[in-house]
Design a protein around this motif. Structure first.
Motif, PDB file in Angstrom:
ATOM      1  N   LYS B 164      25.629 -30.034  68.004  1.00 17.78           N
ATOM      2  CA  LYS B 164      25.633 -28.987  66.967  1.00 17.78           C
ATOM      3  C   LYS B 164      26.734 -29.284  65.939  1.00 17.78           C
ATOM      4  CE  LYS B 164      25.606 -24.473  67.520  1.00 17.78           C
ATOM      5  NZ  LYS B 164      24.676 -23.969  66.484  1.00 17.78           N
ATOM      6  N   ARG B 165      27.879 -29.699  66.453  1.00 24.24           N
ATOM      7  CA  ARG B 165      28.974 -30.014  65.525  1.00 24.24           C
ATOM      8  C   ARG B 165      28.573 -31.162  64.605  1.00 24.24           C
ATOM      9  NH1 ARG B 165      32.145 -28.996  70.184  1.00 24.24           N
ATOM     10  NH2 ARG B 165      32.678 -31.186  70.562  1.00 24.24           N
ATOM     11  N   PHE B 166      27.898 -32.155  65.208  1.00 24.21           N
ATOM     12  CA  PHE B 166      27.467 -33.290  64.366  1.00 24.21           C
ATOM     13  C   PHE B 166      26.345 -32.849  63.411  1.00 24.21           C
ATOM     14  CE2 PHE B 166      26.178 -38.103  64.527  1.00 24.21           C
ATOM     15  CZ  PHE B 166      26.606 -38.237  63.217  1.00 24.21           C
ATOM     16  N   ALA B 167      25.429 -32.048  63.938  1.00 23.89           N
ATOM     17  CA  ALA B 167      24.325 -31.570  63.099  1.00 23.89           C
ATOM     18  C   ALA B 167      24.863 -30.744  61.930  1.00 23.89           C
ATOM     19  CB  ALA B 167      23.337 -30.756  63.931  1.00 23.89           C
ATOM     20  N   ASP B 168      25.871 -29.939  62.213  1.00 25.79           N
ATOM     21  CA  ASP B 168      26.487 -29.134  61.150  1.00 25.79           C
ATOM     22  C   ASP B 168      27.092 -30.045  60.085  1.00 25.79           C
ATOM     23  OD1 ASP B 168      25.741 -26.854  62.467  1.00 25.79           O
ATOM     24  OD2 ASP B 168      27.711 -26.523  63.407  1.00 25.79           O
ATOM     25  N   LEU B 169      27.764 -31.094  60.556  1.00 25.76           N
ATOM     26  CA  LEU B 169      28.359 -32.042  59.603  1.00 25.76           C
ATOM     27  C   LEU B 169      27.275 -32.691  58.746  1.00 25.76           C
ATOM     28  CD1 LEU B 169      30.821 -33.791  58.599  1.00 25.76           C
ATOM     29  CD2 LEU B 169      30.127 -35.459  60.331  1.00 25.76           C
ATOM     30  N   ILE B 170      26.174 -33.051  59.403  1.00 27.49           N
ATOM     31  CA  ILE B 170      25.065 -33.697  58.664  1.00 27.49           C
ATOM     32  C   ILE B 170      24.518 -32.736  57.615  1.00 27.49           C
ATOM     33  CG2 ILE B 170      22.681 -34.538  58.920  1.00 27.49           C
ATOM     34  CD1 ILE B 170      23.612 -35.769  61.646  1.00 27.49           C
ATOM     35  N   CYS B 171      24.321 -31.482  58.000  1.00 28.80           N
ATOM     36  CA  CYS B 171      23.806 -30.495  57.039  1.00 28.80           C
ATOM     37  C   CYS B 171      24.773 -30.365  55.854  1.00 28.80           C
ATOM     38  CB  CYS B 171      23.618 -29.135  57.706  1.00 28.80           C
ATOM     39  SG  CYS B 171      22.299 -29.123  58.932  1.00 28.80           S
ATOM     40  N   GLU B 172      26.057 -30.370  56.169  1.00 30.03           N
ATOM     41  CA  GLU B 172      27.069 -30.224  55.114  1.00 30.03           C
ATOM     42  C   GLU B 172      27.076 -31.452  54.209  1.00 30.03           C
ATOM     43  OE1 GLU B 172      30.902 -29.015  56.784  1.00 30.03           O
ATOM     44  OE2 GLU B 172      31.810 -30.074  55.076  1.00 30.03           O
ATOM     45  N   GLU B 173      27.148 -32.624  54.878  1.00 30.09           N
ATOM     46  CA  GLU B 173      27.221 -33.889  54.137  1.00 30.09           C
ATOM     47  C   GLU B 173      26.026 -34.038  53.195  1.00 30.09           C
ATOM     48  OE1 GLU B 173      29.441 -36.474  54.243  1.00 30.09           O
ATOM     49  OE2 GLU B 173      28.266 -37.862  53.015  1.00 30.09           O
ATOM     50  N   PHE B 174      24.863 -33.724  53.692  1.00 34.38           N
ATOM     51  CA  PHE B 174      23.664 -33.984  52.900  1.00 34.38           C
ATOM     52  C   PHE B 174      23.282 -32.814  51.993  1.00 34.38           C
ATOM     53  CE2 PHE B 174      23.747 -37.381  55.878  1.00 34.38           C
ATOM     54  CZ  PHE B 174      23.325 -38.460  55.124  1.00 34.38           C
ATOM     55  N   SER B 175      24.193 -31.842  51.908  1.00 38.81           N
ATOM     56  CA  SER B 175      24.062 -30.829  50.857  1.00 38.81           C
ATOM     57  C   SER B 175      25.131 -31.048  49.809  1.00 38.81           C
ATOM     58  CB  SER B 175      24.221 -29.428  51.442  1.00 38.81           C
ATOM     59  OG  SER B 175      23.236 -29.233  52.421  1.00 38.81           O
ATOM     60  N   SER B 176      26.118 -31.855  50.160  1.00 43.67           N
ATOM     61  CA  SER B 176      27.219 -32.079  49.225  1.00 43.67           C
ATOM     62  C   SER B 176      26.747 -32.935  48.059  1.00 43.67           C
ATOM     63  CB  SER B 176      28.375 -32.783  49.939  1.00 43.67           C
ATOM     64  OG  SER B 176      28.020 -34.131  50.185  1.00 43.67           O
ATOM     65  N   ALA B 177      27.491 -32.843  46.987  1.00 43.31           N
ATOM     66  CA  ALA B 177      27.127 -33.608  45.787  1.00 43.31           C
ATOM     67  C   ALA B 177      27.030 -35.097  46.117  1.00 43.31           C
ATOM     68  CB  ALA B 177      28.181 -33.378  44.699  1.00 43.31           C
ATOM     69  N   LYS B 178      27.933 -35.551  46.971  1.00 46.25           N
ATOM     70  CA  LYS B 178      28.014 -36.965  47.289  1.00 46.25           C
ATOM     71  C   LYS B 178      26.697 -37.495  47.864  1.00 46.25           C
ATOM     72  CE  LYS B 178      30.548 -39.552  50.674  1.00 46.25           C
ATOM     73  NZ  LYS B 178      30.823 -38.963  51.972  1.00 46.25           N
ATOM     74  N   ASN B 179      26.067 -36.682  48.655  1.00 49.07           N
ATOM     75  CA  ASN B 179      24.884 -37.190  49.341  1.00 49.07           C
ATOM     76  C   ASN B 179      23.699 -36.248  49.193  1.00 49.07           C
ATOM     77  OD1 ASN B 179      24.256 -39.612  50.564  1.00 49.07           O
ATOM     78  ND2 ASN B 179      25.908 -39.406  52.058  1.00 49.07           N
ATOM     79  N   SER B 180      23.586 -35.677  48.025  1.00 50.56           N
ATOM     80  CA  SER B 180      22.558 -34.655  47.824  1.00 50.56           C
ATOM     81  C   SER B 180      21.153 -35.227  47.745  1.00 50.56           C
ATOM     82  CB  SER B 180      22.850 -33.864  46.552  1.00 50.56           C
ATOM     83  OG  SER B 180      22.743 -34.737  45.438  1.00 50.56           O
ATOM     84  N   LYS B 181      21.060 -36.542  47.696  1.00 52.79           N
ATOM     85  CA  LYS B 181      19.728 -37.137  47.617  1.00 52.79           C
ATOM     86  C   LYS B 181      19.415 -38.071  48.786  1.00 52.79           C
ATOM     87  CE  LYS B 181      19.367 -36.960  42.570  1.00 52.79           C
ATOM     88  NZ  LYS B 181      18.230 -36.014  42.577  1.00 52.79           N
ATOM     89  N   GLY B 182      20.377 -38.176  49.703  1.00 50.40           N
ATOM     90  CA  GLY B 182      20.234 -39.155  50.781  1.00 50.40           C
ATOM     91  C   GLY B 182      19.279 -38.719  51.884  1.00 50.40           C
ATOM     92  N   TYR B 183      18.756 -39.704  52.566  1.00 53.54           N
ATOM     93  CA  TYR B 183      17.915 -39.466  53.743  1.00 53.54           C
ATOM     94  C   TYR B 183      17.960 -40.730  54.591  1.00 53.54           C
ATOM     95  CZ  TYR B 183      14.685 -41.693  50.427  1.00 53.54           C
ATOM     96  OH  TYR B 183      14.127 -42.533  49.511  1.00 53.54           O
ATOM     97  N   PRO B 184      17.561 -40.617  55.839  1.00 57.72           N
ATOM     98  CA  PRO B 184      17.801 -41.752  56.755  1.00 57.72           C
ATOM     99  C   PRO B 184      16.971 -43.002  56.467  1.00 57.72           C
ATOM    100  CG  PRO B 184      16.669 -39.964  57.895  1.00 57.72           C
ATOM    101  CD  PRO B 184      17.019 -39.449  56.546  1.00 57.72           C
ATOM    102  N   GLY B 185      17.572 -44.150  56.681  1.00 54.69           N
ATOM    103  CA  GLY B 185      16.871 -45.430  56.542  1.00 54.69           C
ATOM    104  C   GLY B 185      15.901 -45.656  57.688  1.00 54.69           C
ATOM    105  N   HIS B 186      16.232 -45.152  58.848  1.00 53.71           N
ATOM    106  CA  HIS B 186      15.314 -45.194  59.998  1.00 53.71           C
ATOM    107  C   HIS B 186      15.148 -43.760  60.465  1.00 53.71           C
ATOM    108  CE1 HIS B 186      13.245 -46.063  63.642  1.00 53.71           C
ATOM    109  NE2 HIS B 186      13.557 -47.344  63.692  1.00 53.71           N
ATOM    110  N   GLN B 187      13.942 -43.250  60.256  1.00 52.83           N
ATOM    111  CA  GLN B 187      13.649 -41.875  60.638  1.00 52.83           C
ATOM    112  C   GLN B 187      13.845 -41.684  62.144  1.00 52.83           C
ATOM    113  OE1 GLN B 187      11.854 -44.050  59.002  1.00 52.83           O
ATOM    114  NE2 GLN B 187      10.557 -43.161  57.403  1.00 52.83           N
ATOM    115  N   GLU B 188      14.336 -40.516  62.504  1.00 53.35           N
ATOM    116  CA  GLU B 188      14.502 -40.113  63.906  1.00 53.35           C
ATOM    117  C   GLU B 188      15.291 -38.804  63.940  1.00 53.35           C
ATOM    118  OE1 GLU B 188      13.650 -40.626  66.986  1.00 53.35           O
ATOM    119  OE2 GLU B 188      15.197 -39.412  67.934  1.00 53.35           O
ATOM    120  N   VAL B 189      16.283 -38.678  63.025  1.00 56.03           N
ATOM    121  CA  VAL B 189      17.115 -37.477  63.043  1.00 56.03           C
ATOM    122  C   VAL B 189      16.282 -36.241  62.724  1.00 56.03           C
ATOM    123  CG1 VAL B 189      17.878 -37.470  60.602  1.00 56.03           C
ATOM    124  CG2 VAL B 189      19.406 -36.621  62.417  1.00 56.03           C
ATOM    125  N   GLU B 190      15.179 -36.425  62.005  1.00 63.57           N
ATOM    126  CA  GLU B 190      14.319 -35.281  61.692  1.00 63.57           C
ATOM    127  C   GLU B 190      13.746 -34.687  62.984  1.00 63.57           C
ATOM    128  OE1 GLU B 190      14.056 -38.380  60.638  1.00 63.57           O
ATOM    129  OE2 GLU B 190      13.788 -38.508  58.467  1.00 63.57           O
TER     130      GLU B 190
END
Lengths: 646, 646
Positions: B164-190
């Protein structure tokens, strides 16, 4: 060893119904077109930068090196091709162009004789430090061949003198402590050095060629050691885990028994082994050549005279592994195969070598070039499904359409030099004999028993089986003519001045005619009826399939003459192969047809991948055209090995 | 969407004549063996360093990271597999081991929740800067799956909290300006985020999974842009010319119509699309799933339920391009195909999805593992000639012998988690119904109409066609049983309490039985007579060939039961396929035999490659064994598609 002699190119003038279309391209298209490419004058082809590299290396222009590490060799092969053309068709403008570019080469030559624009521009200190990848010796070899060709065509020796300086440097460098164990990563300089020895009489070049061969495969492996040296700078990432077999350096050359590694490297090396072996009367070297030849042509060669079963690393794999749709079968490898076979025929006087030379020339060498001379195949598959040839897949090396020019452009100039020197393939000579290897209409001059004479060969080979040879001008003063009887000719008849030779004397596959002074005309009748050919059932890929051949020509089915899904065709080998000359088709060619059937789509829709549905088929006539002509019309499927109705 | 529910693994206890040999391996061999490997306790296998990486990342040991960038995922898949095993077979020692390794994961977790030993050890500043190659999200997804599996097996939520802590970080990171368009190179986290949403109810994880899918394929392509950023650090040389289709990022996922790129990435993504599509009732997403499924299984899938026709890049190629001897057909891709199919069946209630799930499970998933559980196939060819499988050739990816462990070790732990969770594949549940997808002997607990009951399934499937289902304990209070009727069953009979159901009601390929309170026994009789299966004639490779199947099992010829040169065999499809159970062979299996003939070597010697020699053949009996069992005896040739006598 008492090798048969080559007949100078100047002495053979070809005018032939089969070959003229290609030979005409050399002078009219290939040489000017490739010259434009070397000078980057064409817009829609890959940049060459070759001449520009020389100008930069000569200090005449500024800029960076561009292209492959072996880019220089494109110029060398172009000069060689142009020289062969000049030998037959003198052309002042072309000669001037060559003289100018020779001046440029001289300008790019370093004080000590070194020539290579990649290292000269990049970093001179790296010269001869990366032999496995550096290709300096490879390019040197091609320039030596070019120098000799130009000298033989024109009598001008400037390029020979330039290359002597480089050859001397090579002899010095590779005798020095620093490089006392080195040899080329891509064989070719051995051939060049041998030719330099032939024209200059300088024995040290011969010795150097032998030395390179002798060192190859010594333990520890030179290339593996070289890569460990401090300062070694890798050029190709993919060479990191270098496999010595790739460059035939896994074993001393005399101990090699199977054709291994990169196919072009292999056949260039075997050619040099034949040159050196014959010159030194080195029985073990010649024996190795015979062994490698046999392994190659009896177990690892495609029916089209091509070699290299693996797309990855363009290499030999193993006996009878001959996949039809994923092979490499590089045009250059077939050229090398022909060069090797010609040498072996000269040494052994056995026609079996020329059976392969002819197979390579008529099929894969020609399929390498489009009928307009402006596009080329590197890779020569035996079956192609265009929509399966997808970049970044296991079939990415297979192209369904010839390409204009390549980043790595070895094949186009190699085809040019081979076509331009076709006259060298037809005959061999001896003091008292003429050897006829190929059946191509031409006029040729010989000196037999010190008597000059002219030979006129007229034929419609390979479409028709009759060849007439007439001795013109002065008559024969007791001499012999050796006529190659191809392995595929089951039935033949030879007449001298209209009289049938009843029991022709055959030696090494050649029919020997001892001609008297008054005998002037030889008629040869070969049965060239189209035939079904099968592969040894050990070739897994071809079990249950047949190929159609006529003489040396392999035939293939193209989608444009048939329908799509060529593997759905079955051929009825109990029916007759019908042939006719179609003067409109592909510039005029013999078409072959045969009865058969085709599996239909009946009962299947596009969304049904597997089912218990039985197969249905319908009667079809199958149409075949010569393999070298495929891909000259609409892009589509192509197939050589067709399923046989059993 | 009203998806069918999964039945908890704890509620299904398998004891089955076909599967026990494999399931026994999970607990006894796979889990302990792979644990030893992760800890580098075995000497003759490739180093894993996986646990060591975690110790170094946690600061407990010093050293360098070793292994692939996705090495962490091996541990995640191991925990997932071990958790599934625990769910069925409680084991205190194993549970303790997992608890300890969870502590280690926690110790390696960074302050902000990040977990990935590669970046933590190498260079923390590079986190999330190379999504195309970095695999951080891929590993995160597997750890989320592991966390959910362990929680469901034991009720312990420590790993879920860590993730959950990691998932929270991922949600934060990928909402941040820095990574607002990123997505995984190898799908699985979805997939992982969706499962985290399932157990925690945290909607932002579901939203993040959807966001990753929504962003994928947006223009300009994220991965191409990412690689241009200053400081971008490439991990894989071969990714230099990145093709977005490789990771299915060439188009927005809803617009994709054909299965493209790396096969494992594709099916993991499709699985997540099914999860998210169903949850959001997103019709276009589910429609895309159906379209991609159809393209894949109707045009690009092998008869063995495997996918990925190209060895290079392990990818899909094009419709009907299904080479048998150079394919990739990765075990993991078939696992992903089964995961995707299971989801689609839950959404659509159509049995056709399970026809493919079953095909994948019985053939390619099982062929991936040796019968002793200690060696594995990554690549699952449909024909193998061992001497052609040469390193550094186009066939280097084909192994004729299973390998002990791989440098890139995705398949072995993936097989382990799939076998350990087999119980999840058999049933689905609804409030008033049980859905039976697979025929595997087991005892299972259900709650139907709020009434707990036990179901006992007994079968010798796939060798015998009779399956008996008995409701034990409390009786059924008006409920439905849906029985999947496999697509290959042409003839079947269903009896309830001994009475034949005359016109069984079929919906979506399932037979619906509405049971009354007193009805307790269902007998299903499937006709599993072995059959000849052909491929659509658009599959060029298989024209004129047949495969032998029995139920979902594909059969193959092995050299050890026949003779060498398997492509020389022709099968007589007008004769009967004979079957018998051989209890000695391969731990007991049904062998199939059929009459046919074999092309002989008569008239050919090893030095004759091409000739006009006609083919001769002799009568032979052909022997077939189940495809998943190939390669468990003497190394030799293997063949699925056999030539048909026409």
């Amino acid at each position: 060893m008492n090798k048969l002699k080559m007949v100078p190119l100047q002495n053979v003038r070809i005018q032939d119904s089969f070959w003229d279309r290609y030979l005409g391209l050399v002078k009219e298209v290939l040489i000017p077109y490739q010259w434009d490419i070397l000078n980057d004058r064409l817009e829609d082809v890959e940049t060459s930068h070759c001449i520009k590299n020389f100008k930069i290396a000569a200090g005449l222009e500024s800029g960076e090196f561009y292209g492959a590490v072996f880019q220089d060799s494109d110029l060398a092969k172009w000069i060689e091709a142009a020289s062969y053309s000049l030998a037959v068709y003198p052309d002042k403008d072309l000669e001037n162009t060559i003289d100018e570019v020779i001046d440029l080469i001289e300008a790019a030559q370093q004080e000590d004789g070194y020539i290579n624009t990649y290292f000269t521009i990049h970093d001179k200190s790296l010269r001869f430090t990366n032999l496995q990848e550096g290709h300096e010796l490879y390019c040197a070899g091609h320039f030596m061949e070019a120098a000799v060709a130009y000298y033989r065509a024109t009598g001008k020796d400037k390029l020979v003198c330039i290359m002597k300086r480089f050859a001397d440097l090579i002899c010095e460098e590779f005798s020095s402590a620093k490089n006392s164990k080195g040899y080329p990563g891509h064989q070719e300089v051995e051939i060049g050095l041998y030719k330099m020895y032939e024209v200059t009489g300088e024995v040290k070049y011969l010795k150097q060629a032998k030395m390179f061969l002798d060192r190859r495969g010594e333990q520890p492996n030179y290339f593996l050691e070289e890569a460990k040296r401090p300062g070694f700078k890798r050029i190709f990432d993919e060479f990191k885990n270098y496999d010595p077999a790739y460059s035939q350096s896994h074993l001393p050359v005399r101990e090699q028994k199977t054709a291994e590694g990169h196919a072009v490297r292999a056949v260039y090396m075997y050619s040099a082994m034949a040159d050196v072996g014959a010159e030194y009367d080195d029985g073990t070297l010649v024996a190795a050549c015979k062994r490698l030849w046999d392994n190659m042509v009896k177990r690892r060669m495609y029916i089209t005279g091509s070699i290299g079963s693996s797309g990855l690393l363009e290499r030999f794999t193993t006996d009878y592994d001959l996949p039809n749709g994923s092979n490499y079968s590089e045009t250059c490898a077939s050229i090398g195969l022909a060069l090797f076979g010609r040498r072996m025929a000269r040494i052994t006087r056995e026609s079996k070598y020329y059976d392969v030379v002819e197979r390579a020339l008529y099929n894969t060498v020609l399929s390498g070039i489009a009928m307009d001379g402006k596009s080329f195949f590197y890779v020569n598959p035996l079956e192609v499904w265009p929509d399966h040839c997808i970049p970044r897949t296991s079939k990415e090396h297979i192209k369904p359409v010839r390409q204009k020019w390549f980043g790595v452009a070895c094949c186009p100039p190699n085809i040019a030099r081979t076509l331009a020197s076709l006259g060298e393939y037809i005959y061999f000579a001896e003091e008292d004999a003429i050897w006829v290897n190929l059946f191509i209409s031409n006029k040729a001059k010989f000196t037999v028993n010190n008597q000059e004479l002219t030979l006129d060969m007229q034929t419609n080979f390979p479409y028709e089986g009759h060849t007439r040879i007439e001795l013109k001008g002065k008559a024969f003063v007791k001499g012999k003519i050796y006529l190659r009887i191809p392995d595929y000719v089951k039935d033949y008849k030879i007449l001298v001045d209209g009289g049938v030779i009843d029991s022709p004397q055959i030696t090494g596959g050649y029919c020997v005619l001892e001609l008297e002074m008054d005998q002037r005309t030889i008629d040869i009748h070969f049965d060239l009826t189209p035939r079904f050919v099968r592969a040894n059932p050990l070739v897994k890929e071809n079990i249950g399939k047949v190929a159609v051949m006529k003489g040396p020509l392999v035939y293939c089915m193209e989608e444009v003459d048939n329908e799509s899904n060529l593997p759905a065709y079955y051929i009825d080998t109990s029916s007759k192969l019908l042939e006719y000359y179609d003067k409109e088709l592909l510039g005029g060619t013999v078409v072959i047809k045969c009865e058969g059937k085709k599996v239909t789509q009946e009962g299947w829709d596009v969304n049904q991948l597997y089912s218990e549905q039985k197969i249905t088929s319908e009667q079809k006539m199958l149409t075949f055209i010569p393999y070298p002509y495929w891909g000259n019309r609409k892009t589509g499927e192509m197939l050589v090995w067709v399923k046989e109705m059993l």
